[in-house]
Design a protein around this motif. Sequence first.
Motif, short mmCIF file in Angstrom:
data_model
loop_
_atom_site.label_atom_id
_atom_site.label_comp_id
_atom_site.label_asym_id
_atom_site.label_seq_id
_atom_site.Cartn_x
_atom_site.Cartn_y
_atom_site.Cartn_z
N VAL A 187 37.63 41.98 5.41
CA VAL A 187 37.99 40.84 4.56
C VAL A 187 36.74 40.06 4.15
CG1 VAL A 187 39.15 38.60 4.56
CG2 VAL A 187 40.33 40.60 5.45
N ASP A 188 35.89 39.76 5.12
CA ASP A 188 34.67 39.00 4.80
C ASP A 188 33.71 39.82 3.94
OD1 ASP A 188 35.54 36.77 6.14
OD2 ASP A 188 34.52 37.25 8.01
N ILE A 189 33.65 41.13 4.15
CA ILE A 189 32.78 41.99 3.35
C ILE A 189 33.23 41.99 1.89
CG2 ILE A 189 32.14 44.39 2.91
CD1 ILE A 189 32.00 44.76 5.96
N PHE A 190 34.54 42.14 1.66
CA PHE A 190 35.04 42.13 0.30
C PHE A 190 34.78 40.76 -0.36
CE2 PHE A 190 38.10 45.66 1.53
CZ PHE A 190 37.41 46.62 0.81
N ALA A 191 34.93 39.68 0.42
CA ALA A 191 34.67 38.35 -0.13
C ALA A 191 33.21 38.21 -0.53
CB ALA A 191 35.04 37.28 0.90
N ILE A 192 32.30 38.74 0.29
CA ILE A 192 30.88 38.65 -0.02
C ILE A 192 30.55 39.47 -1.26
CG2 ILE A 192 28.59 39.37 0.79
CD1 ILE A 192 29.47 38.59 3.60
N CYS A 193 31.05 40.69 -1.32
CA CYS A 193 30.74 41.54 -2.49
C CYS A 193 31.29 40.94 -3.77
CB CYS A 193 31.31 42.95 -2.26
SG CYS A 193 30.44 43.88 -0.98
N GLY A 194 32.52 40.42 -3.71
CA GLY A 194 33.09 39.78 -4.90
C GLY A 194 32.27 38.59 -5.34
N THR A 195 31.88 37.76 -4.36
CA THR A 195 31.07 36.59 -4.69
C THR A 195 29.71 36.99 -5.24
OG1 THR A 195 32.15 35.34 -2.91
CG2 THR A 195 30.09 34.46 -3.76
N LEU A 196 29.09 37.99 -4.62
CA LEU A 196 27.77 38.43 -5.05
C LEU A 196 27.78 38.89 -6.50
CD1 LEU A 196 24.82 39.13 -4.20
CD2 LEU A 196 25.66 41.41 -3.60
N PHE A 197 28.75 39.74 -6.86
CA PHE A 197 28.79 40.25 -8.23
C PHE A 197 29.30 39.19 -9.21
CE2 PHE A 197 28.69 44.34 -5.94
CZ PHE A 197 27.61 44.91 -6.58
N GLY A 198 30.17 38.30 -8.73
CA GLY A 198 30.62 37.21 -9.60
C GLY A 198 29.48 36.28 -9.97
N ILE A 199 28.66 35.91 -8.97
CA ILE A 199 27.50 35.06 -9.25
C ILE A 199 26.48 35.81 -10.11
CG2 ILE A 199 25.54 33.88 -8.19
CD1 ILE A 199 27.34 33.17 -5.86
N ALA A 200 26.30 37.11 -9.82
CA ALA A 200 25.37 37.91 -10.63
C ALA A 200 25.80 37.92 -12.10
CB ALA A 200 25.29 39.33 -10.10
N TRP A 444 19.94 36.58 0.86
CA TRP A 444 21.06 36.65 -0.09
C TRP A 444 20.65 36.13 -1.46
CZ3 TRP A 444 24.49 39.89 1.25
CH2 TRP A 444 24.86 40.06 2.58
N CYS A 445 19.76 35.15 -1.49
CA CYS A 445 19.25 34.64 -2.77
C CYS A 445 18.54 35.76 -3.53
CB CYS A 445 18.31 33.47 -2.52
SG CYS A 445 17.87 32.52 -3.98
N GLY A 446 17.69 36.51 -2.80
CA GLY A 446 16.98 37.63 -3.42
C GLY A 446 17.91 38.74 -3.86
N LEU A 447 18.96 39.00 -3.06
CA LEU A 447 19.90 40.05 -3.42
C LEU A 447 20.69 39.70 -4.67
CD1 LEU A 447 20.77 42.82 -2.46
CD2 LEU A 447 22.57 41.76 -1.09
N GLN A 448 21.01 38.42 -4.84
CA GLN A 448 21.68 37.99 -6.08
C GLN A 448 20.78 38.24 -7.29
OE1 GLN A 448 23.69 33.97 -5.86
NE2 GLN A 448 22.81 34.03 -3.83
N ALA A 449 19.51 37.89 -7.17
CA ALA A 449 18.58 38.11 -8.27
C ALA A 449 18.46 39.60 -8.57
CB ALA A 449 17.21 37.53 -7.92
N LEU A 450 18.36 40.41 -7.53
CA LEU A 450 18.22 41.86 -7.70
C LEU A 450 19.47 42.43 -8.38
CD1 LEU A 450 16.25 44.17 -7.08
CD2 LEU A 450 17.51 44.53 -4.94
N ALA A 451 20.65 41.94 -7.96
CA ALA A 451 21.89 42.43 -8.56
C ALA A 451 21.95 42.11 -10.04
CB ALA A 451 23.10 41.83 -7.83
N ALA A 452 21.62 40.87 -10.40
CA ALA A 452 21.66 40.48 -11.81
C ALA A 452 20.66 41.28 -12.63
CB ALA A 452 21.37 38.98 -11.95
N ALA A 453 19.43 41.46 -12.10
CA ALA A 453 18.39 42.16 -12.85
C ALA A 453 18.73 43.63 -13.03
CB ALA A 453 17.05 42.00 -12.14
N LEU A 454 19.13 44.31 -11.95
CA LEU A 454 19.40 45.75 -12.03
C LEU A 454 20.62 46.06 -12.87
CD1 LEU A 454 18.56 46.98 -8.41
CD2 LEU A 454 17.16 47.08 -10.47
N LEU A 455 21.64 45.21 -12.79
CA LEU A 455 22.83 45.46 -13.61
C LEU A 455 22.55 45.18 -15.08
CD1 LEU A 455 25.65 44.11 -11.29
CD2 LEU A 455 25.17 46.47 -11.88
#
Length: 636
Positions: A187-200, A444-455
């Motif tokens: 549950v927490d993993i899905f919440a994190i992934c959804g939030t990560l890609f939503g913010i990205a 997590w801040c860096g991972l958000q940036a990486l997600a936005a840039a790579l996508l």
Amino acid sequence: MLTTKMNPRVFWGASGIAGGLLLLALVAPATSDLLFGRAQAWVIDTFGWFYVASVAGFLLFVTVLAIGPTGRLKLGPDDADPDFPYVSWLAMLFAAGMGIGLMYFAVAEPVQHYIAPPEAAPGTVEAAREAMVITYTHWGVHAWAIYAVVGLSLAYFSHRKGLPLTMRSGLYPLLGKRINGPLGDAVDIFAICGTLFGIATSLGFGVAQMTSGLNYVFGLPNTVVVQVILIAVVMSAATLSVLSGVERGVRRLSELNLILAVCLMLFVLIAGPTLFLLQAYVQNFGLYLDHFFMRTFTLYAYEPRAWMADWTLFYWAWWIAWSPFVGMFIARISRGRTVREFIIGVLLVPSGFTFLWMTVFGNTAMNLDLGLAAGAISDAVQADLSTALFRFLEYLPAPALTSTLAIALVAVFFVTSADSGSLVIDTLASGGAEDTPRWQRLYWCGLQALAAALLLLAGGLAALQAATLVAALPFAIIMLLLCFGLSRQMNADLKGEAVEVEGAPLRERLKRMLAPASRADIAREMERHGAPALAEVRDALAAEGLENCEVQTDDNGVWLRVEHANGRDFLYRLGVRARPRPALTALDTPEGRRPLEWRMSAVTGDGARPRDVTGFTRAQIVADVLEHLQRWRLAA
């Protein structure tokens, strides 16, 4: 060696899923673009109905909770007072409604629906009406019902039941202690992934709009490479915010940003067709109500069209992906509110402001496009949505100034979203711990940036939209389970009101253990009982001729001092102390990862250990002071 408070299974599980998708985007961008596109098409074809039905269900669910007897339940003990005054609370909900999305879509969405409506003839008055109804639907109470479900679940189980501020806590009525196992981790993993890609996705919109604005104002090339560089620059600022820990500064920056955003809206309202906009605001709202149920359940089942996936279904998925982020924010500020206050405030306040924002920008843009702009704004929207706001400002006074202001607004939204998002994700990945090491938030801040840039490199905003829509699917299922668990727990709490032990409601005694006080509760308790008790003792001593006694208040609490000729003064201090919540609150987490609870402690000057006097009445505090005063007199 780095200290850590993470939940390893959740932290590395979410990192592994996100990292795998991002690695695919880096190694094979064309393949990942195709993969995300096919995944989006499959989700739309198979589960489009599920998104629409779920969002309608969420809105119905929170409405029933607000109207029914559950509406009188409090997000905390029944005697808890709100942590924030009503006006301040509404102002923070108002702030939560602002973001990069409103800047990006304020002009682009109404104009896009105006020139390419799903039903009406393009460019007509009917198309303009339909455009605003659709925009209101996408940004109104449906979106905030999604946030309300998650925020209410987090607030209820955290503030009232004393559970950690994580998604799994909302499933405790269904799973019991099994939420400590793989199911809770998932549950927490899905919440994190959804939030990560939503913010990205939001960061992708923001950087696209910033580069368009910089190109318009300063001639900077509007390319993907520049966008990636801009992500790195702005995320560096967010990283400095994370490392500095000066959250008061970030909060002030956010408040300033909100003020500037309101100023920009008022400028457009005054510089644009003011009377028309006020009339349109009222009429748009009426049309929204008139088409409410039809738009809620529209799927175009009889005449399928790509418009549904590009707009409504994307929005529902985006709001669902963002719901842990916004839900946790509104949960934290809502302790002491009733369920009815919470739902009415969350649904109506941000929606009302958003309707005004979209009317001011959207209707002004369509009005200009029909007149002075002669179709130029429509052309800009068709060419690139991110340029729409700046081409729109071109037809109002001081375009260079307002465009620069808009770029600054998006940049600060970018920074605050990234910083706050890293905090929320880190809280979820750490079992609800609020005082995690800085390196975890930085990660997590860096991972958000990486997600936005790579996508963005993989396929631009289309890839970001596809990733968000797919990531939101499992969390939509989790949200339905949160609704069921919340309803079950609330009904159980209502039925427990009649159970009494020794004249006191059993549920009240349990809540004292399971829903510990906040710092604000202790401060109020000290003001109502502690300070008056010490003042009563002082006055009684003065009446007996002991005039060398005083009561003073400082940043650490309130204290009573009685002077003695030999220099051994009597000191009794009431202060506020924090400690990790006990493990009996249903989740047996390590002490370092438990949320804090606040207590009122009493300390005397004789070297005795602090005593917990939380919940003491004024008379009980007086009795405790007199007991220690008696010991002091004998010793002196």
